[in-house]
Motif scaffolding. Structure first.
Motif: not given
Ligand code: C5P
Length: 241
Positions: A125, A95, A69, A67
């Motif tokens: 995300v 993202h 991002k 994770d």
């Protein structure tokens, strides 16, 4: 191809956020949870502290969701992804706000990896749950966070991502708009009767599944429990239909 969301078992759907400060503590927790959960989530804190070799060690216990991002220009994100894809994590993310070219560059890196036999899937995300309507307005976004999340999900799907990280409150709309095979990974899950802690919009495991979440991320209700394996069993029981 990975299993369609409907085919996953409760164990496969449960992702534990290993938000612990050191490799020693994270590996000890992984040893207690190995075989009982679907994935272990490594965030920026642990990755920056312990690095790729630690992730390799963790993956001997369970598949990992990295994770991190990523959010940068397309080439930089693609190269960073190529570097972490050497670990063949089960999930990675970027993202959606990085824009369509960045999402496409990321999806291309993952497509090449999978074509060579890798198992990684790419999630985008949508809107950080730490950003409310006021914070988004200050960034120049009119409208509600949930509408922006849906727009980002559609963009991510068109760019070739495999799914999104979103609130369980948005999962049903995203599934309806993007289809069931476009995954929804939802944090902010709290077992029935548990404290919300600093999460604002929580759902129970059963509610999140009902809303169409593919994977549920649960952290502290498991990692801070006196008996983490027992907490996992209770959550899996809540997930069974
Ligand atoms: O302990 P808890 O169950 O709240 O942990 C949730 C995990 O999901 C944490 O690692 C947190 O950073 C992450 N997360 C979140 N909300 C988001 C995105 C990620 O809680 N929107």
């Amino acid at each position: 191809m990975s299993a369609a969301p409907a085919d996953l078992t409760p164990r496969e759907r449960l992702v534990v956020a290993l938000d612990l400060p050191t490799a020693r503590e994270a590996l000890a927790m992984a040893d207690r949870l190995a075989g009982r959960v679907g994935m272990l989530k490594v965030g920026l804190e642990l990755f920056c502290a312990e690095g790729p070799a630690f992730v390799g060690e963790l993956q001997k216990r369970a598949p990992v969701f990295l994770d991190l991002k990523f959010h940068d220009i397309p080439t930089t994100v693609q190269r960073a992804l190529q570097a972490v894809l050497r670990l063949d994590p089960r999930l990675v993310n970027v993202h959606a706000q990085g824009g369509v070219a960045m999402l496409e560059a990321a999806a291309e890196a993952v497509r090449v990896h999978r074509a060579a036999g890798g198992r990684t899937e790419l999630l985008a995300v949508t809107v950080l749950t730490s950003l409310d309507q006021q914070a988004l307005a200050a960034l120049g976004h009119a409208g509600r966070p949930e509408d922006l999340a849906l727009a980002y999900a559609k963009l991510a799907r068109e760019a070739g991502c495999g799914g999104v990280v979103c609130s369980a409150w948005e999962a049903a709309r995203i599934r309806e708009a993007c289809g069931d095979t476009f995954h929804r990974l939802t944090p902010g899950i709290r077992p029935a009767g548990a404290a919300a802690q600093d999460q604002a919009r929580v759902m129970t495991p059963a509610q999140a599944l009902q809303q169409g979440a593919t994977w549920l991320v649960v952290g502290r209700p498991i990692t801070h429990a006196p008996d983490p394996a027992g907490a996992v069993q209770a959550i899996l029981a809540e997930m069974r239909p």
